[in-house]
Motif scaffolding. Structure first.
Motif, PDB file in Angstrom:
ATOM      1  N   PRO A 464       0.833  -1.211   0.000  1.00 58.44           N
ATOM      2  CA  PRO A 464       0.000   0.000   0.000  1.00 58.44           C
ATOM      3  C   PRO A 464       0.865   1.258   0.000  1.00 58.44           C
ATOM      4  O   PRO A 464       2.034   1.241   0.392  1.00 58.44           O
ATOM      5  N   LEU A 465       0.284   2.347  -0.430  1.00 63.59           N
ATOM      6  CA  LEU A 465       0.980   3.628  -0.432  1.00 63.59           C
ATOM      7  C   LEU A 465       1.283   4.041   1.001  1.00 63.59           C
ATOM      8  O   LEU A 465       0.407   3.981   1.863  1.00 63.59           O
ATOM      9  N   PRO A 466       2.550   4.432   1.290  1.00 68.44           N
ATOM     10  CA  PRO A 466       2.897   4.840   2.663  1.00 68.44           C
ATOM     11  C   PRO A 466       2.052   6.020   3.129  1.00 68.44           C
ATOM     12  O   PRO A 466       1.654   6.878   2.344  1.00 68.44           O
ATOM     13  N   THR A 467       1.813   6.057   4.431  1.00 65.31           N
ATOM     14  CA  THR A 467       1.058   7.157   5.020  1.00 65.31           C
ATOM     15  C   THR A 467       1.986   8.329   5.310  1.00 65.31           C
ATOM     16  O   THR A 467       3.006   8.157   5.987  1.00 65.31           O
ATOM     17  N   PRO A 468       1.690   9.499   4.793  1.00 64.19           N
ATOM     18  CA  PRO A 468       2.566  10.656   5.027  1.00 64.19           C
ATOM     19  C   PRO A 468       2.676  10.973   6.511  1.00 64.19           C
ATOM     20  O   PRO A 468       1.681  10.893   7.250  1.00 64.19           O
ATOM     21  N   PRO A 469       3.886  11.297   6.999  1.00 62.86           N
ATOM     22  CA  PRO A 469       4.045  11.595   8.432  1.00 62.86           C
ATOM     23  C   PRO A 469       3.457  12.959   8.785  1.00 62.86           C
ATOM     24  O   PRO A 469       3.427  13.868   7.967  1.00 62.86           O
ATOM     25  N   ALA A 470       3.004  13.081   9.992  1.00 68.30           N
ATOM     26  CA  ALA A 470       2.513  14.368  10.508  1.00 68.30           C
ATOM     27  C   ALA A 470       3.670  15.045  11.232  1.00 68.30           C
ATOM     28  O   ALA A 470       4.071  14.612  12.311  1.00 68.30           O
ATOM     29  N   LEU A 471       4.219  16.080  10.623  1.00 70.56           N
ATOM     30  CA  LEU A 471       5.388  16.740  11.177  1.00 70.56           C
ATOM     31  C   LEU A 471       4.970  17.773  12.220  1.00 70.56           C
ATOM     32  O   LEU A 471       4.001  18.500  12.044  1.00 70.56           O
ATOM     33  N   THR A 472       5.730  17.808  13.328  1.00 72.23           N
ATOM     34  CA  THR A 472       5.355  18.647  14.472  1.00 72.23           C
ATOM     35  C   THR A 472       6.256  19.856  14.653  1.00 72.23           C
ATOM     36  O   THR A 472       5.931  20.750  15.440  1.00 72.23           O
ATOM     37  N   ALA A 477      11.703  14.190  16.512  1.00 69.35           N
ATOM     38  CA  ALA A 477      10.470  13.439  16.277  1.00 69.35           C
ATOM     39  C   ALA A 477      10.120  13.401  14.796  1.00 69.35           C
ATOM     40  O   ALA A 477       9.680  12.355  14.275  1.00 69.35           O
ATOM     41  N   ASP A 478      10.301  14.517  14.109  1.00 67.59           N
ATOM     42  CA  ASP A 478       9.978  14.564  12.679  1.00 67.59           C
ATOM     43  C   ASP A 478      10.880  13.621  11.879  1.00 67.59           C
ATOM     44  O   ASP A 478      10.425  12.950  10.952  1.00 67.59           O
ATOM     45  N   ASN A 479      12.160  13.548  12.232  1.00 67.38           N
ATOM     46  CA  ASN A 479      13.057  12.654  11.508  1.00 67.38           C
ATOM     47  C   ASN A 479      12.699  11.190  11.748  1.00 67.38           C
ATOM     48  O   ASN A 479      12.858  10.343  10.864  1.00 67.38           O
ATOM     49  N   THR A 480      12.215  10.876  12.946  1.00 67.49           N
ATOM     50  CA  THR A 480      11.760   9.514  13.206  1.00 67.49           C
ATOM     51  C   THR A 480      10.572   9.168  12.307  1.00 67.49           C
ATOM     52  O   THR A 480      10.501   8.087  11.714  1.00 67.49           O
ATOM     53  N   ALA A 481       9.634  10.123  12.171  1.00 67.45           N
ATOM     54  CA  ALA A 481       8.468   9.903  11.325  1.00 67.45           C
ATOM     55  C   ALA A 481       8.874   9.794   9.857  1.00 67.45           C
ATOM     56  O   ALA A 481       8.357   8.956   9.109  1.00 67.45           O
ATOM     57  N   ILE A 482       9.794  10.655   9.444  1.00 59.29           N
ATOM     58  CA  ILE A 482      10.267  10.608   8.051  1.00 59.29           C
ATOM     59  C   ILE A 482      10.979   9.284   7.794  1.00 59.29           C
ATOM     60  O   ILE A 482      10.834   8.677   6.719  1.00 59.29           O
ATOM     61  N   GLY A 483      11.764   8.797   8.769  1.00 61.81           N
ATOM     62  CA  GLY A 483      12.441   7.513   8.617  1.00 61.81           C
ATOM     63  C   GLY A 483      11.452   6.378   8.437  1.00 61.81           C
ATOM     64  O   GLY A 483      11.663   5.479   7.607  1.00 61.81           O
ATOM     65  N   TYR A 485       8.422   6.626   7.221  1.00 60.18           N
ATOM     66  CA  TYR A 485       7.842   6.795   5.881  1.00 60.18           C
ATOM     67  C   TYR A 485       8.801   6.253   4.821  1.00 60.18           C
ATOM     68  O   TYR A 485       8.381   5.544   3.889  1.00 60.18           O
ATOM     69  N   ASN A 486      10.086   6.557   4.950  1.00 61.88           N
ATOM     70  CA  ASN A 486      11.062   6.114   3.957  1.00 61.88           C
ATOM     71  C   ASN A 486      11.213   4.592   3.948  1.00 61.88           C
ATOM     72  O   ASN A 486      11.417   3.977   2.897  1.00 61.88           O
ATOM     73  N   GLU A 487      11.120   3.956   5.137  1.00 65.99           N
ATOM     74  CA  GLU A 487      11.179   2.490   5.186  1.00 65.99           C
ATOM     75  C   GLU A 487      10.000   1.889   4.420  1.00 65.99           C
ATOM     76  O   GLU A 487      10.138   0.891   3.697  1.00 65.99           O
ATOM     77  N   GLN A 488       8.827   2.519   4.579  1.00 63.25           N
ATOM     78  CA  GLN A 488       7.652   2.044   3.824  1.00 63.25           C
ATOM     79  C   GLN A 488       7.850   2.257   2.322  1.00 63.25           C
ATOM     80  O   GLN A 488       7.459   1.418   1.504  1.00 63.25           O
ATOM     81  N   VAL A 489       8.488   3.352   1.959  1.00 65.06           N
ATOM     82  CA  VAL A 489       8.779   3.606   0.547  1.00 65.06           C
ATOM     83  C   VAL A 489       9.702   2.521  -0.009  1.00 65.06           C
ATOM     84  O   VAL A 489       9.508   2.029  -1.124  1.00 65.06           O
ATOM     85  N   HIS A 490      10.735   2.150   0.771  1.00 66.28           N
ATOM     86  CA  HIS A 490      11.661   1.115   0.312  1.00 66.28           C
ATOM     87  C   HIS A 490      10.932  -0.221   0.105  1.00 66.28           C
ATOM     88  O   HIS A 490      11.205  -0.937  -0.872  1.00 66.28           O
ATOM     89  N   ARG A 491      10.002  -0.571   1.023  1.00 67.21           N
ATOM     90  CA  ARG A 491       9.244  -1.814   0.841  1.00 67.21           C
ATOM     91  C   ARG A 491       8.372  -1.743  -0.408  1.00 67.21           C
ATOM     92  O   ARG A 491       8.234  -2.704  -1.166  1.00 67.21           O
ATOM     93  N   ASP A 514       9.655   8.212  -4.418  1.00 69.78           N
ATOM     94  CA  ASP A 514      10.788   8.982  -3.905  1.00 69.78           C
ATOM     95  C   ASP A 514      10.743   9.006  -2.386  1.00 69.78           C
ATOM     96  O   ASP A 514       9.667   8.952  -1.769  1.00 69.78           O
ATOM     97  N   THR A 515      11.923   9.101  -1.769  1.00 73.47           N
ATOM     98  CA  THR A 515      11.985   9.221  -0.322  1.00 73.47           C
ATOM     99  C   THR A 515      11.970  10.689   0.088  1.00 73.47           C
ATOM    100  O   THR A 515      12.317  11.574  -0.695  1.00 73.47           O
ATOM    101  N   MET A 516      11.561  10.934   1.320  1.00 70.93           N
ATOM    102  CA  MET A 516      11.600  12.288   1.863  1.00 70.93           C
ATOM    103  C   MET A 516      13.000  12.585   2.413  1.00 70.93           C
ATOM    104  O   MET A 516      13.721  11.670   2.813  1.00 70.93           O
ATOM    105  N   SER A 517      13.376  13.843   2.415  1.00 74.38           N
ATOM    106  CA  SER A 517      14.666  14.243   2.969  1.00 74.38           C
ATOM    107  C   SER A 517      14.523  14.521   4.457  1.00 74.38           C
ATOM    108  O   SER A 517      13.589  15.203   4.888  1.00 74.38           O
ATOM    109  N   LYS A 518      15.463  13.984   5.233  1.00 75.77           N
ATOM    110  CA  LYS A 518      15.419  14.223   6.668  1.00 75.77           C
ATOM    111  C   LYS A 518      15.882  15.637   7.002  1.00 75.77           C
ATOM    112  O   LYS A 518      16.686  16.227   6.290  1.00 75.77           O
ATOM    113  N   LEU A 519      15.353  16.167   8.075  1.00 77.34           N
ATOM    114  CA  LEU A 519      15.766  17.479   8.553  1.00 77.34           C
ATOM    115  C   LEU A 519      17.146  17.382   9.199  1.00 77.34           C
ATOM    116  O   LEU A 519      17.578  16.297   9.616  1.00 77.34           O
TER     117      LEU A 519
END
Length: 780
Positions: A464-472, A477-483, A485-491, A514-519
C-alpha cells in the motif's frame, strides 16, 4: 591618459608595443611612457614571396620586417624622448625575444648588423626565468666564436652595463633587470608615487609568471633520480629557484613556509605509510565496488539496450549536476587534455552506474548488498602511484593544518569558531525551513506515481501507499516519522522491482517512489562548537591543499623546455582609465601561457574587483592559438570583446583549427553574443574602413602547410569579433575560395563570407583605449 597598443605582425612570434600619451594640440600626442613586451620571430617574416602589398624595401623578408619594426617602434620611443620605460621579456622562447638586439641597438655603419650597444635609454627590464635560458639562435655571441655564449639578451639580463653605448652615455639600462615570480596580487608596472595610494590608470599589471615550487630541488635536474618526490618532470635547467627571487609579501611568505612544511611531511609519510588501503579508504573502495555491481544488476534487469543507455545517461547527468568531481589522482598523469577528458568521462559513467546501484539497493536489496560487500573484505586493495601521492599530500596537509592551528592564538581561534557556529546554526534552520515544501511535493508526487502504478496492476499483490508523516516541528520526532515513511517507501519499491522483473518480457513497468529528505538537527552547546571547529579545520585544510597542488611541480605534464618555458610566461593586464560609469577596459596579454596558468588565474580572480566591472575586455590569446591554451573555461571567465591571434607559417599547426572550432569559438558564442563592431578609425586610410556591417566577423585563420597542401588550408568560423595579427592568405587561397565552398553555415557559405584581407608584414593591429572608457581599433 590614452594608451595605444600595437600588435606587430612578426610571423611566428610576438611583439606588442604600448604607448601611453596625453592628447596634444592639433591632434598631436605628448608621449608619457613606452613599453615593449617581447620582440621576436623564429622564422623571420611571413610575407609570401611576390606579394605586391609588401612594403617596398631592399633585402630579404627578414630585413624588411626588421626595418619596419625599427621604424614603427623607434618613432614611438623617439616621441618619448628616446626613453623605453620598460622592456618586458615574457619567457625564454626565441620567437618572443630574438629581434630585440636588431630593434634596440645601434647598427654598424659598414655591416649594418646590430652592435649590441643600446640606441635608447631603457628604464626597467623584467623577465621570468634563469638568464642562462635566454640564448639567441645565431652565431653572434656564441662560445668559440669570440663570444661568451649568452648573446645580447643573456648579457642584458646579467650584465646590463655591457649593453651601454660608449658614444652615447644615456643609452643604457638604468636599473638592474628584475626576475619576477607570480604575485599574490596584481603588481603595477608603474607603481603609485605615494606609498599606499592606488596605481594610476591606465597601467600595466603583472598577474602571472613562473610559478614557484615548494622545494627548490624539485626544479633541479640533479634531483630527478632521487625519488618520485624529488623528480623534476619539467627538467628545469636552473639548479634552484633562489628564495630571494620570491615575492616579499608577508602572506605569501607564510604560505611558502607552510608549503615547505607540507613537502617535508610528504617525504616523512612516504617512509611510513603503506600503499595498502585500510580504514575509511578501504571502506569507500568496498562500497564503490558493491554499488557498481548492483548498478550493473539493475541495468541487466531492464528490457532493452535503449532503456539501459537512457538510465545510465540520466544517472551520469545527475552525478555531474550534483557538483561531483573526478578525483585528482585519476587525471594527474594524463599526457594531454584529451586524455584527461576521456578519463573523466569514463569516471562519470562509472559513477552513474554506482548511483543506479545505490537506488537499487535502497529499493529493497540492502541485505544482499551487505553480504556482497562482506565477501570483498578478504581482497587486498593497493593504491596506484597517483592515488598514493594524493593520499600522502592529503595526510600531510591535515598534519600541517593541525600544527598551524595549534600555534594560532586561542583568542583568534575562538572568535572564528564563534562565527562559524552562528553560521552553522542559521544554515541548519534555513535548510529545514526550505525542506518543508520540498517534502510536501515528494508526498504529492508519490500519490500520483501510486495512481499510475495501480492502473497497470491486475492480479499482482502490491504494497500500500505509505502514510505521510505528521510533522510537528520537533526535528528529532519529525526525523523519526520521516524515517518510518522512507522504510515504507523502500518496501513499496521492492515490490516495484519484483513486478518489473516479472513483467520484463511484456513491457509492463511500474515507477518507484521517492523518499523524503530528513531534517538537519540544529546543534547547540559543545556539539555546535565541535562542528564549528571541524568546519574551520576543513576550510584551512582545503585551502592549503589547493595552494600546495597549484604551486607544486606535479601539475605540469611533460619533460621538455616547451612545458616549463611557456608556463613561465609573464601575463600582463592593461587596465584603461574608467569611464563615467566606473567601468574600465582591459587587455589581457597572455604570451605563451598555457591552460594551467589560466586555471590559476581563474581561481585567483573569480569575483575579484580587479577583473570585474569591465566595459570591454580584449584577449591576446596564449601560445599563438595552440591547443595548449585558451580553454573554454578561460573564455567563459573573461567573456572577451575581441581576440587577437599571432601566428605564422611554421609547421606547428598553430592556430589549431579543431581547438578553435570545438572549444574556443563554441564557448565564445555561448558566452558573448555576436556584436557589431563600432565605426573605428583608420588614420591615413585611402579607402573605406573594412569594419563589418553584419553582427559578426568571419574569423579566418590558416593551418600550417604540409606536403599534400603547400598553400595554407583555409579554416573559418563566424564569431562575435575575432582579429588576427598575422593571418596571411595567399593568392591561391582567394582564387580557391571563389570556386569551392569552405566549411561554414550552409552550402553557400563561400559566397556569403567576407574575408578580411590580412596582409603580411606591416599588417599591424592598433588598439587605443581612451580616457572615456571607449576605444579605437584599426589595422594597416
Amino acid at each position: 591618459m590614452p594608451v595605444e597598443v600595437v600588435f606587430f605582425n612578426v610571423g611566428q612570434g610576438d611583439c606588442t608595443f604600448l604607448h601611453f600619451y596625453e592628447p596634444g594640440p592639433g591632434g598631436t600626442r605628448i608621449s608619457k611612457r613606452t613599453v615593449l613586451l617581447d620582440c621576436g620571430t623564429f622564422s623571420g617574416c611571413d610575407v609570401p614571396p611576390g606579394r605586391t602589398s609588401a612594403p617596398v624595401a631592399s633585402g630579404t623578408d627578414r630585413a624588411r620586417l626588421l626595418a619596419h619594426l625599427r621604424h614603427e617602434i623607434g618613432t614611438r620611443i623617439t616621441e618619448n624622448g628616446g626613453v623605453l620605460d620598460a622592456l618586458l621579456i615574457s619567457h625564454p622562447d626565441q620567437d618572443h625575444y630574438r629581434n630585440l638586439e636588431d630593434i634596440l641597438c645601434h647598427l654598424d655603419a659598414k655591416t649594418k648588423l646590430p652592435t649590441g650597444k643600446l640606441q635608447y635609454q631603457v628604464g626597467q627590464v623584467w623577465y621570468s626565468c634563469d638568464p642562462d635560458n635566454y640564448r639567441e639562435g645565431n652565431a653572434r655571441g656564441a662560445k668559440g666564436k669570440g663570444g661568451d655564449g649568452k648573446g645580447f639578451v643573456g648579457r642584458l639580463l646579467t650584465e646590463p652595463a655591457a649593453s651601454a653605448c660608449p658614444d652615447h652615455p644615456a643609452h643604457k639600462v638604468h636599473s638592474m633587470p628584475l626576475r619576477v615570480q607570480s604575485p599574490s596580487d596584481p603588481v603595477a608596472l608603474f607603481p603609485p608615487k605615494v606609498i599606499g595610494a592606488e596605481p594610476e590608470l591606465p597601467n600595466l599589471f603583472l598577474v602571472s609568471s613562473q610559478p614557484f615550487g615548494p622545494h627548490p630541488d624539485k626544479w633541479s635536474p640533479t634531483g630527478a633520480g632521487k625519488s618520485p618526490d624529488a623528480g623534476n618532470k619539467l627538467k628545469h635547467p636552473a639548479q634552484v629557484i633562489p628564495p630571494s627571487t620570491l615575492p616579499k609579501e608577508a602572506e605569501l611568505a607564510k604560505l611558502l613556509d607552510r608549503l615547505l612544511d607540507v613537502s617535508d611531511a610528504v617525504k616523512s609519510l612516504r617512509t611510513s605509510t603503506p600503499r595498502t588501503l585500510s580504514g575509511d579508504l578501504l571502506e569507500q573502495r568496498l562500497l564503490a565496488e558493491g554499488r557498481t555491481e548492483f548498478g550493473n544488476r539493475f541495468l541487466k534487469s531492464l528490457a532493452s539496450d535503449t532503456e539501459r543507455k537512457a538510465a545510465k545517461d540520466k544517472a551520469t547527468l545527475a552525478v555531474r549536476n550534483a557538483g561531483t568531481g573526478a578525483p585528482r589522482w585519476l587525471i594527474r598523469s594524463a599526457k594531454d587534455s584529451k586524455e584527461a577528458a576521456d578519463r573523466q568521462k569514463e569516471w562519470f559513467a562509472a559513477e552513474g552506474v554506482r548511483k543506479l546501484g545505490s537506488d537499487y539497493v535502497a529499493a529493497g536489496h540492502q541485505k544482499e548488498f551487505d553480504a556482497y560487500v562482506d565477501s570483498l573484505r578478504s581482497t587486498t586493495y593497493t593504491m596506484g602511484d597517483d592515488e598514493y601521492e594524493d593520499h600522502l599530500e592529503t595526510a600531510a596537509v591535515r598534519k600541517v593544518t593541525e600544527d598551524f592551528l595549534a600555534k594560532e592564538p586561542s583568542g583568534v581561534i575562538d572568535h572564528v569558531v564563534a562565527l562559524y557556529a552562528a553560521d552553522i546554526a542559521k544554515e541548519r534552520k534555513d535548510s529545514n525551513t526550505a525542506l518543508g515544501p520540498v517534502n510536501a511535493k515528494v508526498v504529492d508526487r508519490n500519490k500520483k506515481t501510486d495512481a499510475d502504478n495501480t492502473a497497470v496492476e491486475k492480479d499482482d499483490k502490491f504494497a500500500p501507499l505509505p502514510t505521510p508523516p505528521a510533522l510537528t516541528g520537533d526535528v528529532t520526532a519529525d526525523n523519526t516519522a520521516i524515517g518510518t515513511y522512507n522504510e515504507q517507501v523502500h518496501r513499496y519499491n521492492a515490490d516495484v522491482a519484483a513486478f518489473n522483473d516479472k513483467h520484463a518480457a511484456d513491457g509492463k513497468r511500474k515507477i518507484p517512489l521517492d523518499t523524503m529528505s530528513k531534517l538537519r538537527p540544529v546543534p547547540s552547546g559543545d556539539d555546535l562548537t565541535e562542528l564549528a571547529k571541524a568546519k574551520l579545520f576543513a576550510e584551512y585544510t582545503e585551502e592549503l591543499l589547493t595552494d600546495y597542488r597549484k604551486k607544486t611541480h606535479d601539475q605540469w605534464v611533460g619533460g621538455h623546455k616547451t612545458d616549463w618555458a611557456n608556463a613561465s610566461s609573464m601575463v600582463f593586464v592593461l587596465k584603461g582609465k574608467p569611464g563615467a560609469d566606473g567601468k574600465h577596459q582591459q587587455v589581457w596579454l597572455m604570451a605563451d601561457a598555457v591552460m594551467i596558468n589560466e586555471d590559476l588565474l581563474r581561481s585567483r580572480y573569480t569575483g575579484d574587483a580587479f577583473v570585474d566591472h569591465a566595459r570591454n575586455r580584449w584577449l591576446k590569446v596564449g601560445h599563438h592559438g595552440s591547443g595548449t591554451s585558451t580553454s573554454a573555461a578561460w573564455i567563459t571567465f573573461l567573456k572577451p570583446t575581441g581576440m587577437f591571434v599571432s601566428s605564422g607559417k611554421k609547421d606547428y599547426h598553430i592556430p589549431k583549427a579543431s581547438h578553435f572550432q570545438d572549444t574556443v569559438i563554441t564557448a565564445w558564442n555561448k558566452t558573448s553574443p555576436p556584436v557589431i563592431a563600432p565605426p573605428d578609425k583608420q588614420p591615413g586610410a585611402t579607402k573605406p574602413d573594412p569594419s563589418p556591417t553584419a553582427p559578426q566577423h568571419d574569423y579566418a585563420y590558416w593551418q600550417d602547410p604540409d606536403a599534400k597542401n603547400p598553400d595554407f588550408a583555409l579554416v573559418w568560423k563566424s564569431t562575435p569579433l575575432a582579429l588576427g595579427t598575422s593571418l596571411t592568405p595567399t593568392a591561391s587561397d582567394k582564387a580557391t575560395a571563389a570556386k569551392k565552398p569552405k566549411p561554414g553555415p550552409g552550402p553557400s557559405a563561400a559566397k556569403k563570407r567576407k574575408l578580411m584581407d590580412f596582409e603580411g608584414q606591416g599588417t599591424d593591429w592598433h588598439l587605443i583605449l581612451d580616457d572615456a572608457g571607449g576605444f579605437e581599433l584599426w589595422h594597416h
